[in-house]
Scaffold this motif. Structure first.
Motif, PDB file in Angstrom:
ATOM      1  N   LEU A 101       0.835  -1.202   0.000  1.00 39.37           N
ATOM      2  CA  LEU A 101       0.000   0.000   0.000  1.00 39.37           C
ATOM      3  C   LEU A 101       0.872   1.255   0.000  1.00 39.37           C
ATOM      4  O   LEU A 101       0.519   2.260  -0.626  1.00 39.37           O
ATOM      5  CB  LEU A 101      -0.957  -0.013   1.189  1.00 39.37           C
ATOM      6  N   GLY A 102       2.026   1.191   0.666  1.00 44.13           N
ATOM      7  CA  GLY A 102       2.966   2.303   0.691  1.00 44.13           C
ATOM      8  C   GLY A 102       3.548   2.622  -0.681  1.00 44.13           C
ATOM      9  O   GLY A 102       4.030   3.728  -0.920  1.00 44.13           O
ATOM     10  N   LEU A 103       3.515   1.650  -1.581  1.00 40.50           N
ATOM     11  CA  LEU A 103       3.963   1.870  -2.960  1.00 40.50           C
ATOM     12  C   LEU A 103       2.893   2.569  -3.793  1.00 40.50           C
ATOM     13  O   LEU A 103       3.110   2.875  -4.966  1.00 40.50           O
ATOM     14  CB  LEU A 103       4.316   0.542  -3.634  1.00 40.50           C
ATOM     15  N   GLY A 104       1.719   2.781  -3.182  1.00 40.90           N
ATOM     16  CA  GLY A 104       0.618   3.408  -3.903  1.00 40.90           C
ATOM     17  C   GLY A 104      -0.152   2.431  -4.762  1.00 40.90           C
ATOM     18  O   GLY A 104      -0.825   2.825  -5.716  1.00 40.90           O
ATOM     19  N   MET A 105      -0.072   1.143  -4.438  1.00 41.69           N
ATOM     20  CA  MET A 105      -0.762   0.099  -5.198  1.00 41.69           C
ATOM     21  C   MET A 105      -1.768  -0.599  -4.297  1.00 41.69           C
ATOM     22  O   MET A 105      -1.568  -0.678  -3.095  1.00 41.69           O
ATOM     23  CB  MET A 105       0.218  -1.004  -5.643  1.00 41.69           C
ATOM     24  N   THR A 106      -2.783  -1.159  -4.912  1.00 45.54           N
ATOM     25  CA  THR A 106      -3.631  -2.099  -4.194  1.00 45.54           C
ATOM     26  C   THR A 106      -2.915  -3.449  -4.218  1.00 45.54           C
ATOM     27  O   THR A 106      -1.981  -3.649  -5.021  1.00 45.54           O
ATOM     28  CB  THR A 106      -5.014  -2.245  -4.865  1.00 45.54           C
ATOM     29  N   VAL A 107      -3.356  -4.372  -3.388  1.00 37.43           N
ATOM     30  CA  VAL A 107      -2.724  -5.694  -3.404  1.00 37.43           C
ATOM     31  C   VAL A 107      -2.994  -6.397  -4.734  1.00 37.43           C
ATOM     32  O   VAL A 107      -2.155  -7.165  -5.213  1.00 37.43           O
ATOM     33  CB  VAL A 107      -3.146  -6.561  -2.193  1.00 37.43           C
ATOM     34  N   GLU A 108      -4.128  -6.116  -5.354  1.00 41.08           N
ATOM     35  CA  GLU A 108      -4.439  -6.706  -6.661  1.00 41.08           C
ATOM     36  C   GLU A 108      -3.514  -6.147  -7.739  1.00 41.08           C
ATOM     37  O   GLU A 108      -3.049  -6.898  -8.613  1.00 41.08           O
ATOM     38  CB  GLU A 108      -5.911  -6.449  -7.032  1.00 41.08           C
ATOM     39  N   GLN A 109      -3.239  -4.850  -7.686  1.00 40.13           N
ATOM     40  CA  GLN A 109      -2.313  -4.255  -8.656  1.00 40.13           C
ATOM     41  C   GLN A 109      -0.901  -4.825  -8.482  1.00 40.13           C
ATOM     42  O   GLN A 109      -0.210  -5.096  -9.465  1.00 40.13           O
ATOM     43  CB  GLN A 109      -2.282  -2.735  -8.496  1.00 40.13           C
ATOM     44  N   PHE A 110      -0.496  -5.000  -7.229  1.00 42.62           N
ATOM     45  CA  PHE A 110       0.808  -5.601  -6.959  1.00 42.62           C
ATOM     46  C   PHE A 110       0.872  -7.003  -7.563  1.00 42.62           C
ATOM     47  O   PHE A 110       1.845  -7.364  -8.226  1.00 42.62           O
ATOM     48  CB  PHE A 110       1.072  -5.648  -5.448  1.00 42.62           C
ATOM     49  N   ALA A 111      -0.179  -7.802  -7.320  1.00 42.84           N
ATOM     50  CA  ALA A 111      -0.201  -9.180  -7.823  1.00 42.84           C
ATOM     51  C   ALA A 111      -0.149  -9.221  -9.343  1.00 42.84           C
ATOM     52  O   ALA A 111       0.468 -10.125  -9.919  1.00 42.84           O
ATOM     53  CB  ALA A 111      -1.439  -9.908  -7.305  1.00 42.84           C
ATOM     54  N   GLU A 112      -0.768  -8.258  -9.992  1.00 48.29           N
ATOM     55  CA  GLU A 112      -0.725  -8.211 -11.451  1.00 48.29           C
ATOM     56  C   GLU A 112       0.679  -7.853 -11.944  1.00 48.29           C
ATOM     57  O   GLU A 112       1.190  -8.440 -12.895  1.00 48.29           O
ATOM     58  CB  GLU A 112      -1.751  -7.211 -11.984  1.00 48.29           C
ATOM     59  N   LYS A 113       1.306  -6.903 -11.286  1.00 47.62           N
ATOM     60  CA  LYS A 113       2.647  -6.465 -11.693  1.00 47.62           C
ATOM     61  C   LYS A 113       3.702  -7.532 -11.368  1.00 47.62           C
ATOM     62  O   LYS A 113       4.600  -7.801 -12.161  1.00 47.62           O
ATOM     63  CB  LYS A 113       2.984  -5.151 -10.999  1.00 47.62           C
ATOM     64  N   TYR A 114       3.601  -8.133 -10.177  1.00 50.44           N
ATOM     65  CA  TYR A 114       4.545  -9.164  -9.730  1.00 50.44           C
ATOM     66  C   TYR A 114       3.856 -10.519  -9.857  1.00 50.44           C
ATOM     67  O   TYR A 114       3.583 -11.195  -8.882  1.00 50.44           O
ATOM     68  CB  TYR A 114       4.976  -8.883  -8.285  1.00 50.44           C
ATOM     69  N   ARG A 115       3.597 -10.907 -11.075  1.00 51.84           N
ATOM     70  CA  ARG A 115       2.736 -12.065 -11.325  1.00 51.84           C
ATOM     71  C   ARG A 115       3.451 -13.409 -11.371  1.00 51.84           C
ATOM     72  O   ARG A 115       2.820 -14.451 -11.451  1.00 51.84           O
ATOM     73  CB  ARG A 115       1.928 -11.843 -12.583  1.00 51.84           C
ATOM     74  N   ASN A 116       4.767 -13.394 -11.339  1.00 46.13           N
ATOM     75  CA  ASN A 116       5.519 -14.652 -11.396  1.00 46.13           C
ATOM     76  C   ASN A 116       5.925 -15.102  -9.999  1.00 46.13           C
ATOM     77  O   ASN A 116       6.732 -14.445  -9.353  1.00 46.13           O
ATOM     78  CB  ASN A 116       6.773 -14.479 -12.249  1.00 46.13           C
ATOM     79  N   ALA A 117       5.358 -16.214  -9.563  1.00 45.10           N
ATOM     80  CA  ALA A 117       5.770 -16.794  -8.283  1.00 45.10           C
ATOM     81  C   ALA A 117       7.047 -17.594  -8.517  1.00 45.10           C
ATOM     82  O   ALA A 117       7.162 -18.327  -9.498  1.00 45.10           O
ATOM     83  CB  ALA A 117       4.676 -17.696  -7.736  1.00 45.10           C
ATOM     84  N   ILE A 118       7.994 -17.414  -7.618  1.00 46.63           N
ATOM     85  CA  ILE A 118       9.243 -18.181  -7.651  1.00 46.63           C
ATOM     86  C   ILE A 118       9.305 -18.964  -6.348  1.00 46.63           C
ATOM     87  O   ILE A 118       9.152 -18.397  -5.268  1.00 46.63           O
ATOM     88  CB  ILE A 118      10.471 -17.256  -7.761  1.00 46.63           C
ATOM     89  N   ARG A 119       9.521 -20.263  -6.438  1.00 48.17           N
ATOM     90  CA  ARG A 119       9.654 -21.099  -5.254  1.00 48.17           C
ATOM     91  C   ARG A 119      11.081 -21.635  -5.241  1.00 48.17           C
ATOM     92  O   ARG A 119      11.533 -22.234  -6.213  1.00 48.17           O
ATOM     93  CB  ARG A 119       8.650 -22.232  -5.300  1.00 48.17           C
ATOM     94  N   VAL A 120      11.798 -21.400  -4.141  1.00 49.47           N
ATOM     95  CA  VAL A 120      13.176 -21.888  -4.001  1.00 49.47           C
ATOM     96  C   VAL A 120      13.170 -23.012  -2.983  1.00 49.47           C
ATOM     97  O   VAL A 120      12.805 -22.810  -1.819  1.00 49.47           O
ATOM     98  CB  VAL A 120      14.147 -20.755  -3.567  1.00 49.47           C
ATOM     99  N   ARG A 121      13.564 -24.198  -3.426  1.00 50.32           N
ATOM    100  CA  ARG A 121      13.582 -25.416  -2.601  1.00 50.32           C
ATOM    101  C   ARG A 121      14.945 -26.082  -2.705  1.00 50.32           C
ATOM    102  O   ARG A 121      15.855 -25.532  -3.265  1.00 50.32           O
ATOM    103  CB  ARG A 121      12.510 -26.389  -3.094  1.00 50.32           C
ATOM    104  N   ARG A 122      14.986 -27.302  -2.146  1.00 56.54           N
ATOM    105  CA  ARG A 122      16.220 -28.093  -2.162  1.00 56.54           C
ATOM    106  C   ARG A 122      17.382 -27.256  -1.660  1.00 56.54           C
ATOM    107  O   ARG A 122      18.429 -27.162  -2.299  1.00 56.54           O
ATOM    108  CB  ARG A 122      16.469 -28.663  -3.570  1.00 56.54           C
ATOM    109  N   LEU A 123      17.155 -26.659  -0.509  1.00 56.63           N
ATOM    110  CA  LEU A 123      18.106 -25.710   0.063  1.00 56.63           C
ATOM    111  C   LEU A 123      19.256 -26.406   0.773  1.00 56.63           C
ATOM    112  O   LEU A 123      19.068 -27.427   1.435  1.00 56.63           O
ATOM    113  CB  LEU A 123      17.385 -24.782   1.028  1.00 56.63           C
ATOM    114  N   ARG A 124      20.416 -25.816   0.650  1.00 54.23           N
ATOM    115  CA  ARG A 124      21.590 -26.239   1.406  1.00 54.23           C
ATOM    116  C   ARG A 124      22.151 -24.985   2.039  1.00 54.23           C
ATOM    117  O   ARG A 124      22.660 -24.085   1.358  1.00 54.23           O
ATOM    118  CB  ARG A 124      22.618 -26.891   0.487  1.00 54.23           C
ATOM    119  N   PHE A 125      22.036 -24.903   3.368  1.00 50.23           N
ATOM    120  CA  PHE A 125      22.525 -23.724   4.084  1.00 50.23           C
ATOM    121  C   PHE A 125      24.025 -23.839   4.296  1.00 50.23           C
ATOM    122  O   PHE A 125      24.556 -24.906   4.561  1.00 50.23           O
ATOM    123  CB  PHE A 125      21.786 -23.568   5.416  1.00 50.23           C
ATOM    124  N   HIS A 126      24.711 -22.714   4.174  1.00 49.47           N
ATOM    125  CA  HIS A 126      26.172 -22.663   4.299  1.00 49.47           C
ATOM    126  C   HIS A 126      26.559 -21.981   5.587  1.00 49.47           C
ATOM    127  O   HIS A 126      25.915 -21.120   6.064  1.00 49.47           O
ATOM    128  CB  HIS A 126      26.793 -21.897   3.119  1.00 49.47           C
TER     129      HIS A 126
END
Length: 126
Positions: A101-126
């Protein structure tokens, strides 16, 4: 992983995502994320991050350093179509609604602009 690092992963606002496309040149960018204890969920606009992950799914993520050190992991990123959009992710909205909201967007507008979900799995912590 120790409790301090687990707590940081849940509460920090930004994690650095490092990708490399077919040119093998790494790019580190700060991103908003959600940590579920096993994987990271990141929403991205169409662009370099998404292209890089499609070309080379091996990524690194890390938090900024604090007094206890750095949290860094290697993982495997996908762009799953089964993830709900950002505005339909209650946990993501709990964490980031005020910033969106601080960016001046609704959550729906944000979801439209940032529409690609990225999932990071198979993690190895260092």
């Amino acid at each position: 992983m120790n409790k301090h690092n687990e707590s940081r992963l849940k509460r920090e606002n930004v994690i650095w995502l490092v990708t490399a496309g077919s040119d093998r040149r790494p790019q580190a960018v700060p991103v908003w994320y959600l940590w579920d204890g096993k994987s990271f969920l990141i929403y991205a606009r169409p662009g370099a991050k998404v292209r890089h992950i499609k070309e080379n799914p091996h990524v690194e993520v890390h938090l900024n350093t604090d007094e206890a050190g750095i949290v860094r992991a290697s993982g495997y990123a996908t762009i799953p179509k089964s993830e709900p959009p950002a505005h339909k992710s209650p946990a993501y909205l709990r964490k980031y609604r005020s910033q969106i909201l601080g960016l001046g967007m609704t959550v729906e507008q944000f979801a439209e602009k940032y529409r690609n979900a990225i999932r990071v799995r198979r993690l190895r912590f260092h």
